[in-house]
Scaffold this motif. Sequence first.
Motif, mmCIF file in Angstrom:
data_model
loop_
_atom_site.group_PDB
_atom_site.id
_atom_site.type_symbol
_atom_site.label_atom_id
_atom_site.label_comp_id
_atom_site.label_asym_id
_atom_site.label_seq_id
_atom_site.Cartn_x
_atom_site.Cartn_y
_atom_site.Cartn_z
ATOM 1 N N TRP A 8 0.815 -1.212 0.000
ATOM 2 C CA TRP A 8 0.000 0.000 0.000
ATOM 3 C C TRP A 8 0.852 1.268 0.000
ATOM 4 N N ALA A 9 0.643 2.081 -1.023
ATOM 5 C CA ALA A 9 1.260 3.404 -1.081
ATOM 6 C C ALA A 9 0.450 4.406 -0.273
ATOM 7 N N TYR A 10 -0.863 4.182 -0.209
ATOM 8 C CA TYR A 10 -1.743 5.071 0.564
ATOM 9 C C TYR A 10 -2.970 4.298 0.994
ATOM 10 N N LEU A 11 -3.193 4.255 2.311
ATOM 11 C CA LEU A 11 -4.407 3.677 2.880
ATOM 12 C C LEU A 11 -5.147 4.789 3.612
ATOM 13 N N PRO A 12 -6.326 5.167 3.142
ATOM 14 C CA PRO A 12 -7.062 6.247 3.800
ATOM 15 C C PRO A 12 -7.636 5.786 5.137
ATOM 16 N N ALA A 13 -8.029 6.747 5.933
ATOM 17 C CA ALA A 13 -8.667 6.405 7.206
ATOM 18 C C ALA A 13 -9.948 5.622 6.983
ATOM 19 N N ALA A 14 -10.628 5.905 5.878
ATOM 20 C CA ALA A 14 -11.831 5.162 5.490
ATOM 21 C C ALA A 14 -11.822 5.029 3.977
ATOM 22 N N PRO A 15 -12.253 3.898 3.451
ATOM 23 C CA PRO A 15 -12.270 3.729 1.996
ATOM 24 C C PRO A 15 -13.296 4.638 1.339
ATOM 25 N N LEU A 16 -13.161 4.805 0.022
ATOM 26 C CA LEU A 16 -14.159 5.549 -0.748
ATOM 27 C C LEU A 16 -15.296 4.599 -1.083
ATOM 28 N N PRO A 17 -16.490 4.852 -0.560
ATOM 29 C CA PRO A 17 -17.585 3.902 -0.781
ATOM 30 C C PRO A 17 -18.175 4.028 -2.175
#
Length: 400
Positions: A8-17
């Motif tokens: 993972w280069a970037y894991l957001p705090a919450a995914p884009l639904p």
Amino acid sequence: MSDPTGIWAYLPAAPLPGTPGGPLSGLKFSVKDLFGVEGWPLHASTRALLPHVDPSPLVTRLLELGATCVGKTHLHEIALGITGMNAFGGTPNPLDSTRVTGGSSSGAAASVASGQADFALGTDTGGSIRVPAAWCGVVGYKPTKDNALWPTEGVLPLSPTCDHAGPLARDLSTILRVQEALSGKAVQPQSWAGLRVGVWQPTAWLDVQANEALSAFAAQVKSQGGALMPAELPDMLDAYSDIVQSEAAHVHRAALALPEPGFTSGTLALLRRGAGLSAEAVAAARERREVYRRLLDDLMDGLDVLLAPAVPCAAPLTGQDEVTLIGGTVPLRVAVLRLTVPFSLLGLPTLVLPLPTSDGLSVGVQVVAKRGADERLLELGQGLLEQSLNVGSGHGFPST
């Protein structure tokens, strides 16, 4: 946040639904960190300055269709390489952590092979979907160049001449589901009975495992009624390397103008080479590309589909830069790209299906159709599933 596994280069705090109730609802997808995603960083697995990239309409469309975007995956630095190594290290192969995933869509392949995503968006310029798919034991699809369903707008380019966007997944059924959602049309199974099936099997360019795996796959196709016939293609790396490296140098010209460009040494050397090519040398490479285009078109005119090896051997060890094949020891880059380059240099649609090896690793077969015959190619893939052949089903990997 970043992920220490190298995926993972970037894991957001919450995914884009995704949009609730869409045809892809319930599916999670990852995005190679070349795609622009609104509000998310883009680093292309490099520490160098990058050009601006707008949001990807393909990502937006997949969200509209109901899929959930979980994060951005690492890649071979700026997509200029086939091992998956980058400024942050690299992505270990989920089948054997001492081996490379292949690149440049390294994190994409690993994200689906490890079950962290149902499908992944990758790019393919010279094999960047197909190589990691084969080495990680997953399925990859490289559409025809400039296929409107799989746009490269909103993607950091490497080579506008050769860049493609496409998916990877643990099984072919998932790729077909995504294709059906994007196109609004069902993929109907196509029988292989009576088809003219070319087999490009450059034995000297393969090791024993890859050669035997391709032979076994071809035998399965023959058992379904396909008429096999030998096919040959030349090494097209001469044209490919000059075109891609010169275009990549142009894309990254702002960084190259800095005293410290920020690329790793291997990437910088390729970009410097590309920047140093004369206009005459690049024009000559484009002329050779046209010769190869005519040759491949003539070959495909006599065939319904072409089978070819996806990789020369199973995934090499991290740091290995040569491979020993039936024809001798060859630099890794040459050994890999001479098998995959023809179909991205010339834009033909290609499926890669994984073929397991006896030691728990994976090689693969490329199934290639005529330019623009993407629907037919996927129908043939569906036909293999209908026949319950042992292909395209994420060999040896547990269900998510």
